[in-house]
Design a protein around this motif. Structure first.
Motif, short mmCIF file in Angstrom:
data_model
loop_
_atom_site.label_atom_id
_atom_site.label_comp_id
_atom_site.label_asym_id
_atom_site.label_seq_id
_atom_site.Cartn_x
_atom_site.Cartn_y
_atom_site.Cartn_z
N THR A 247 2.76 -14.49 15.02
CA THR A 247 1.41 -14.51 15.68
C THR A 247 2.02 -13.51 16.98
O THR A 247 3.41 -14.62 17.24
N GLN A 256 -4.86 -16.59 14.61
CA GLN A 256 -4.34 -15.69 14.55
C GLN A 256 -3.78 -15.14 13.28
O GLN A 256 -3.51 -16.18 12.62
N SER A 284 -0.26 -9.25 15.76
CA SER A 284 -0.88 -10.47 15.20
C SER A 284 -2.57 -9.90 15.70
O SER A 284 -2.76 -8.93 16.39
#
Length: 534
Positions: A247, A256, A284
């Motif tokens: 992420t 995320q 991400s």
């Protein structure tokens, strides 16, 4: 050593064409492994029950994934970890795994082209529990864990089988936050649990991990620690994942996920990027809703306006002002320091500042129906699920940016609130449109598009200042009024209101001190200033 080779040979022989048939078709599309925090300050603060793995049919044909294994790589740290660099000698071409799950066998599990299959620990709606508004009630499979931390299940969602777990008490998908979380897919007719086992590196006691040959794996993704992403944390060699992903937010519980990029669309089917390099293939993703891909983040309205149409966008709002509402289009005109845009599908209030974010779909409409298609482009964000947005609104004055007519009539100012000074006003055609002309002979049209002028209102011949939103309307640039007091008449012998700042609902009185609902012909007292309406 001889026993290990025999087991591997049997496994490879059984794996055969079934896995090969799925290679390049079935991919790991998304992994939400980072978790988030509980809403409303609830404790414990961190939340992991809404984590999931999403498989995706990246092909144009139906595929049957019944019996597919989902394997989690060992997540030991430092000296005890079996990493990609250790896959040499008797472990060449192998992967070391702590857990293996299996999609049930016996009946076909058919994935249509461009469709996802979601597996999770807890197939419930987590929207009111934790950040991210993650609804997993439509997940395809869940682990029926007996662990109190993950014992939130849906009777309507079938179980994902546990084939092997290095720790018998971990009867759930043991995501590691903040990583590593290497994940691989396999298909075999034999039981993967019969593969050889190994202890953590450098040890001869403790949990034992499965050593599984990677040569006929379907897909593999290396997820490393996001705070210090490094190839040293890779679990798979380059033949199976040439890169790694994590992420973007370096913090844990950052809400995320990592998801494959969308590279094209074949009809209604998204085609995800799959080059066998997770560094390039994955991004991400802020929006962690299952079956959602390609969410963009825009730090400013100018960034949002530049994003490709059709994308789901999280638009950050930093002192973004709501200038007006167009009831015809159910649209709000919002601007920040960088630019302006149109927002639809969510309730806002004119005359407020917004801070937070709004999530919606980006679109561009060409408002120039006759002339140059390079101008008059209206960028808009349409909200489909208001629960994904979060912002605070505070009252503010509506202040137009001073501009000349020549400056205002430009694509860069579409939707912005501007103030023009010292203009002559004349009627055009049937009088619905007016022409504003400055001392340099530049002109722009004006119109009461938002219906803010009282019935029978007579426009003055001249205005010291006039404030409105710049729009391209059918055949040219217009200044659309946002309130009746936005026109400050230039009246000889009367003190002129010379300001471009005004309240949305001003105090208007006649000479007898009676408050009026709107301007009337003759002399008005507007916020303590004299204004003449002819």
């Amino acid at each position: 050593m001889k026993k290990l080779f025999t087991l591997l040979f049997v496994f490879l022989a059984a794996l055969g064409a079934s896995a090969q048939d799925l290679q390049g078709k079935l991919v790991i599309g998304k992994v939400f492994y980072a978790g988030s925090t509980r809403l409303n300050g609830a404790t414990p603060k961190n939340y992991m029950c809404h984590l999931y793995i999403e498989l995706y049919n990246n092909s144009a044909e139906n595929i049957d994934v019944a019996g597919t294994y989902v394997a989690m790589a060992n997540s030991d740290a430092a000296a005890a970890a079996w990493t990609a660099a250790d896959m040499t000698g008797d472990k060449a071409g192998m992967g070391v795994f702590k857990q293996v799950f299996q999609i049930p066998v016996g009946n076909p599990v058919v994935m249509e082209p461009g469709k996802s299959l979601v597996i999770t620990n807890c197939a419930i709606d987590h929207s009111e529990i934790a950040e991210g508004m993650v609804d997993l009630s439509t997940a395809d499979f869940e682990l029926k864990s007996t662990n109190a931390a993950f014992n939130f299940h849906s009777d309507a969602v079938p179980a994902l089988s546990i084939v092997y777990s290095a720790n018998a008490s971990q009867d759930y998908i043991n995501f590691m936050n903040p990583g590593p979380d290497g994940i691989a897919l396999f298909k075999a007719d034999t039981d993967i649990a019969n593969c050889a086992k190994t202890y953590p590196k450098g040890k001869d006691t403790g949990n034992q991990y499965l050593v599984i040959p990677m040569v006929n794996s379907i897909d593999a993704v290396d997820i490393v620690k996001q705070k210090t992403p490094s190839a040293d944390d890779k679990r798979f060699t380059a033949e199976y994942d040439a890169g790694f992903t994590c992420t973007a937010d370096i913090n844990t519980f950052n809400c995320q996920a990592v998801a494959r990029k969308v590279v094209s669309a074949d009809g209604g089917r998204k085609v995800l990027q799959d080059t066998n390099n997770s560094t390039d293939d994955f991004e991400s993703l802020w929006n962690v809703q299952p079956r959602v891909y390609d969410v963009k983040e825009a730090a400013t309205i100018a960034d949002f306006n530049a994003i490709e149409d059709g994308k789901l966008v999280k638009l950050a709002l930093v002192d973004a002002r709501v200038n007006a509402f167009n009831d015809l289009d159910r649209a709000y005109y919002v601007e920040d320091a960088s630019a302006a845009t149109v927002i639809k599908g969510i309730s806002l209030t004119a005359g407020t500042l917004l801070n937070g974010y709004i999530v919606g779909t980006k679109a561009t409409t060409d408002m120039d129906y006759v002339n140059d298609p390079s101008q008059g482009l209206e960028y808009s964000l349409t909200v489909e699920n208001a629960a994904l947005s979060a912002f605070e609104a505070t009252e503010t004055e509506l202040v137009g940016t001073p501009m000349t007519i020549a400056e205002a009539a430009a694509q860069a100012n579409y939707g912005r609130l501007v103030t023009l000074s010292d203009v002559e006003i004349t009627a055009l055609g049937n009088g619905m449109n007016k022409q504003l002309k400055d001392a340099d002979g530049n002109t722009i049209k004006a119109r009461d598009l938002f219906g803010v002028l009282p019935e029978g209102y007579e426009w003055p011949a001249k205005a010291t200042s006039i404030t409105g939103i710049v729009l391209y309307y059918m055949t040219g640039w217009f200044l659309m009024l946002i309130s009746v007091e936005a026109i400050v008449a230039d009246a000889t012998g009367i003190e002129t209101v010379q300001r471009s700042t005004f309240n949305v609902q001003p105090a208007i009185y006649n000479l007898q001190g009676v408050r009026l609902s709107g301007l009337q012909k003759g002399l008005n007292i507007v916020n303590g200033k004299k204004v003449v309406i002819k």
